[in-house]
Design an enzyme around this catalytic site. Structure first.
Site, PDB file in Angstrom:
ATOM      1  N   HIS A 152       4.024-151.391  -0.473  1.00 17.61           N
ATOM      2  CA  HIS A 152       5.188-151.651   0.378  1.00 17.61           C
ATOM      3  C   HIS A 152       4.821-151.408   1.838  1.00 17.61           C
ATOM      4  O   HIS A 152       4.346-150.338   2.191  1.00 17.61           O
ATOM      5  CB  HIS A 152       6.369-150.771  -0.036  1.00 17.61           C
ATOM      6  N   TYR A 193      17.429-147.042   1.997  1.00 20.27           N
ATOM      7  CA  TYR A 193      18.093-145.741   2.129  1.00 20.27           C
ATOM      8  C   TYR A 193      19.403-146.017   2.864  1.00 20.27           C
ATOM      9  O   TYR A 193      19.371-146.586   3.964  1.00 20.27           O
ATOM     10  CB  TYR A 193      17.256-144.769   2.956  1.00 20.27           C
ATOM     11  N   PRO A 226      14.575-134.691  -2.032  1.00 23.72           N
ATOM     12  CA  PRO A 226      13.790-135.906  -2.306  1.00 23.72           C
ATOM     13  C   PRO A 226      13.820-136.986  -1.219  1.00 23.72           C
ATOM     14  O   PRO A 226      12.991-137.892  -1.245  1.00 23.72           O
ATOM     15  CB  PRO A 226      14.402-136.437  -3.603  1.00 23.72           C
ATOM     16  N   LYS A 258       8.658-136.889  -0.546  1.00 22.15           N
ATOM     17  CA  LYS A 258       7.522-136.043  -0.196  1.00 22.15           C
ATOM     18  C   LYS A 258       7.118-135.030  -1.274  1.00 22.15           C
ATOM     19  O   LYS A 258       6.101-134.353  -1.142  1.00 22.15           O
ATOM     20  CB  LYS A 258       7.815-135.280   1.106  1.00 22.15           C
ATOM     21  N   TYR A 317       6.309-140.980   6.907  1.00 22.13           N
ATOM     22  CA  TYR A 317       6.630-141.610   5.622  1.00 22.13           C
ATOM     23  C   TYR A 317       5.362-142.027   4.866  1.00 22.13           C
ATOM     24  O   TYR A 317       5.255-141.825   3.657  1.00 22.13           O
ATOM     25  CB  TYR A 317       7.558-142.810   5.833  1.00 22.13           C
TER      26      TYR A 317
HETATM   27  P1  FAD Z   1       5.686-130.296 -12.167  1.00 23.88           P
HETATM   28  O1  FAD Z   1       5.729-131.773 -12.243  1.00 23.88           O
HETATM   29  O2  FAD Z   1       6.948-129.533 -12.215  1.00 23.88           O
HETATM   30  O3  FAD Z   1       4.706-129.812 -13.294  1.00 23.88           O
HETATM   31  C1  FAD Z   1       4.596-128.463 -13.651  1.00 23.88           C
HETATM   32  C2  FAD Z   1       4.234-128.379 -15.130  1.00 23.88           C
HETATM   33  O4  FAD Z   1       4.070-127.016 -15.479  1.00 23.88           O
HETATM   34  C3  FAD Z   1       5.327-128.939 -16.022  1.00 23.88           C
HETATM   35  O5  FAD Z   1       4.779-129.887 -16.884  1.00 23.88           O
HETATM   36  C4  FAD Z   1       5.871-127.721 -16.749  1.00 23.88           C
HETATM   37  O6  FAD Z   1       6.291-128.028 -18.064  1.00 23.88           O
HETATM   38  C5  FAD Z   1       4.675-126.804 -16.731  1.00 23.88           C
HETATM   39  N1  FAD Z   1       5.036-125.376 -16.823  1.00 23.88           N
HETATM   40  C6  FAD Z   1       6.085-124.742 -16.265  1.00 23.88           C
HETATM   41  N2  FAD Z   1       6.071-123.446 -16.565  1.00 23.88           N
HETATM   42  C7  FAD Z   1       4.975-123.242 -17.322  1.00 23.88           C
HETATM   43  C8  FAD Z   1       4.422-122.098 -17.940  1.00 23.88           C
HETATM   44  N3  FAD Z   1       4.991-120.897 -17.834  1.00 23.88           N
HETATM   45  N4  FAD Z   1       3.291-122.240 -18.665  1.00 23.88           N
HETATM   46  C9  FAD Z   1       2.693-123.462 -18.767  1.00 23.88           C
HETATM   47  N5  FAD Z   1       3.179-124.588 -18.202  1.00 23.88           N
HETATM   48  C10 FAD Z   1       4.306-124.466 -17.493  1.00 23.88           C
HETATM   49  N6  FAD Z   1       9.743-136.151  -5.881  1.00 23.88           N
HETATM   50  C11 FAD Z   1       9.795-137.270  -5.199  1.00 23.88           C
HETATM   51  O7  FAD Z   1       8.945-137.458  -4.312  1.00 23.88           O
HETATM   52  N7  FAD Z   1      10.754-138.225  -5.479  1.00 23.88           N
HETATM   53  C12 FAD Z   1      11.678-138.028  -6.460  1.00 23.88           C
HETATM   54  O8  FAD Z   1      12.520-138.883  -6.704  1.00 23.88           O
HETATM   55  C13 FAD Z   1      11.681-136.849  -7.171  1.00 23.88           C
HETATM   56  N8  FAD Z   1      12.589-136.620  -8.134  1.00 23.88           N
HETATM   57  C14 FAD Z   1      12.558-135.420  -8.795  1.00 23.88           C
HETATM   58  C15 FAD Z   1      13.503-135.143  -9.784  1.00 23.88           C
HETATM   59  C16 FAD Z   1      13.484-133.913 -10.451  1.00 23.88           C
HETATM   60  C17 FAD Z   1      14.540-133.620 -11.506  1.00 23.88           C
HETATM   61  C18 FAD Z   1      12.493-132.952 -10.133  1.00 23.88           C
HETATM   62  C19 FAD Z   1      12.450-131.609 -10.858  1.00 23.88           C
HETATM   63  C20 FAD Z   1      11.537-133.252  -9.172  1.00 23.88           C
HETATM   64  C21 FAD Z   1      11.568-134.473  -8.484  1.00 23.88           C
HETATM   65  N9  FAD Z   1      10.622-134.788  -7.519  1.00 23.88           N
HETATM   66  C22 FAD Z   1      10.664-135.932  -6.849  1.00 23.88           C
HETATM   67  C23 FAD Z   1       9.571-133.893  -7.173  1.00 23.88           C
HETATM   68  C24 FAD Z   1       8.266-134.258  -7.877  1.00 23.88           C
HETATM   69  O9  FAD Z   1       8.535-134.756  -9.150  1.00 23.88           O
HETATM   70  C25 FAD Z   1       7.453-132.992  -7.921  1.00 23.88           C
HETATM   71  O10 FAD Z   1       7.140-132.646  -6.585  1.00 23.88           O
HETATM   72  C26 FAD Z   1       6.181-133.114  -8.755  1.00 23.88           C
HETATM   73  O11 FAD Z   1       6.489-133.261 -10.108  1.00 23.88           O
HETATM   74  C27 FAD Z   1       5.318-131.879  -8.556  1.00 23.88           C
HETATM   75  O12 FAD Z   1       4.297-131.854  -9.485  1.00 23.88           O
HETATM   76  P2  FAD Z   1       3.735-130.498 -10.054  1.00 23.88           P
HETATM   77  O13 FAD Z   1       2.660-130.887 -10.991  1.00 23.88           O
HETATM   78  O14 FAD Z   1       3.415-129.591  -8.936  1.00 23.88           O
HETATM   79  O15 FAD Z   1       4.949-129.827 -10.815  1.00 23.88           O
HETATM   80  C1  DHB Z   2      12.325-142.545  -5.015  1.00 22.52           C
HETATM   81  C2  DHB Z   2      12.698-141.257  -4.786  1.00 22.52           C
HETATM   82  C3  DHB Z   2      12.767-140.785  -3.499  1.00 22.52           C
HETATM   83  O1  DHB Z   2      13.106-139.521  -3.244  1.00 22.52           O
HETATM   84  C4  DHB Z   2      12.483-141.593  -2.421  1.00 22.52           C
HETATM   85  O2  DHB Z   2      12.590-141.115  -1.167  1.00 22.52           O
HETATM   86  C5  DHB Z   2      12.099-142.880  -2.658  1.00 22.52           C
HETATM   87  C6  DHB Z   2      12.017-143.344  -3.964  1.00 22.52           C
HETATM   88  C7  DHB Z   2      12.262-143.045  -6.399  1.00 22.52           C
HETATM   89  O3  DHB Z   2      12.483-142.260  -7.334  1.00 22.52           O
HETATM   90  O4  DHB Z   2      12.010-144.230  -6.583  1.00 22.52           O
END
Ligand code: FAD
Ligand code: DHB
Length: 393
Positions: A75, A204, A296, A300, A388
């Protein structure tokens, strides 16, 4: 108790943990990933959708870029709908040719699992009661339970990539760790639907009824969000009610072209700004959501996790391949400098586009003026665009 040995024990098999283990393995550095959930559960979570160009390059470096490059969408811009207009931010123009990739976190995680499997990488699922120990010593270890028996992993370093609710951050003493937190008074209700996206690029929308976002996973899979009160539950919202509310927040011509259909996923995410400092304690390193959360708006979250992994990956390479500890020693400071900038950007975009329950008329006028200024100023659009697409690592 069985005892395993590795160089880097990684707690958490989300995108952060899997990406780090894949990158390290390709450099001959051994790791074990411990994940609390099953693989199916991890892959069932619908989360982020927009990848910065730095993350895209890191996936390629991890040998995981093939499907992303084939199926992801590049994009070159996105829209901000406000005051009846739909104005475009030209990322390519304002960010020196840089773009973003629309490719879902679910697909990223699927590709990382496939790569780990292909290299016989060790990812232990359904690991219960994971605990890091002796963090200040040169021989830290992690214990966990699986299938009713106890296990121990001896290692050089532990990486806490276990998300916001994980155990790693909590194992750092309270007098060492400083936490900064802001919880926003609303959430995002998101749906996934097998419909054609309403616009070829993301929209947005700032509206008097609240924020809305039109995103996508592919040309046949749309992702839409609307701002809702924190007290709402997904089951309060029928699909019809969701579509009607979304339409009411979009410019009329956009709303007229919206294809609706049954939702195949519906969930509410709370919005939070959170940073824990430092990101290193002894031989434990925090990465991703374990150390920081952004609201969100601006996409980021996942991208900030990826920049932590970039710094850790280089730190471990310097340590193991060159005997140089400077990268690991400087990790917390370097990662936090970038994290705070992503926090600032996400906070700014959230404030710009959402309806705050306590907003006065003056706040609304200032939001509109901020948007008018944005689209009247090349410098302001360049600032938005460079953030962005992702600040440099
Ligand atoms: P996570 O993806 O949270 O992974 C951590 C892992 O550790 C998980 O699989 C969990 O099961 C595991 N874990 C937890 N505790 C333990 C333990 N005690 N022992 C072993 N394993 C454990 N970001 C965006 O940019 N856009 C979005 O639209 C967006 N939507 C989101 C919606 C939700 C509901 C959430 C929660 C987050 C969202 N995010 C979004 C943020 C993005 O998904 C996260 O920043 C990203 O997943 C971070 O990755 P991570 O691997 O650090 O953490
Ligand atoms: C999506 C989520 C976001 O927070 C964003 O800024 C753009 C896209 C998505 O889930 O597609």
């Amino acid at each position: 108790m069985t005892v395993q040995k590795t160089q880097v024990a990684i707690i958490g098999g989300g995108p952060s943990g899997l990406l780090l283990s894949q990158l390290l393995h390709r450099k001959g550095i051994d790791s074990i990933v411990l994940e609390r959930q099953s693989r199916g559960y991890v892959l069932g979570r619908i989360r982020a959708g927009v990848l910065e160009h730095g993350f895209v390059n890191l996936m390629r470096e991890a040998g995981c870029g093939e499907r992303m490059d084939a199926e992801g969408e590049v994009h070159e811009g996105f829209y901000i709908a406000h005051q009846g207009r739909n104005d475009r931010i030209d990322l390519e123009k304002y960010a020196d040719g840089a773009t973003v990739m629309v490719y879902g976190q679910t697909e990223v995680t699927r590709d990382l699992y496939a790569a780990r499997d292909a290299m016989d990488g060790v990812v232990i699922h359904e690991a219960a009661n994971v605990q890091p120990h002796d963090l200040k010593s040169d021989s830290p270890y992690v214990t966990y339970e699986k299938d009713g028996s106890e296990h121990r992993i001896d290692c050089d370093f532990i990486v806490g990539a276990d998300g916001f609710h994980g155990v790693s951050r909590k194992s750092i003493p309270g007098d060492v760790l400083k936490e900064y937190e802001k919880v926003y008074p609303f959430g995002w209700l998101g749906i996934l639907s097998e419909t054609k996206p309403v616009s070829p690029e993301l929209i947005y929308a700032r509206h008097e009824r609240g924020f809305a976002l039109c995103s996508m996973r592919s040309q046949v899979l749309s992702r839409y969000y609307i701002q809702v009160p924190l007290t709402d539950k997904p089951e309060d919202w029928s699909d019809d009610a969701f579509w009607a509310e979304l339409k009411s927040r979009l410019p009329e011509d956009v709303a007229a072209g919206l294809e609706t259909g049954p939702s195949i996923e519906k969930s509410i995410a709370p919005l939070r700004s959170f940073v824990a400092e430092p990101m290193r304690y002894g031989n434990l390193f925090l990465a991703g959501d374990a150390a920081h959360i952004v609201p969100p708006t601006g996409a980021k979250g996942l991208n900030s996790a990826a920049s932590d992994i970039y710094y850790l990956y280089h730190g471990f390479m310097d340590h193991y391949l060159n005997g140089d500890s400077a990268g690991l020693d400087g990790y917390s400071e370097k990662a936090l400098a970038r994290v705070w900038k992503a926090e600032r950007f996400s906070w700014w975009m959230t404030n710009l586009l959402h309806l705050f329950p306590d907003a006065q008329e003056v706040d609304q006028r200032l939001q509109c003026t901020d948007l008018d200024y944005l689209f009247s100023s090349d410098a302001a659009q360049a600032s938005l665009a460079e953030n962005y697409v992702g600040l440099p690592y």
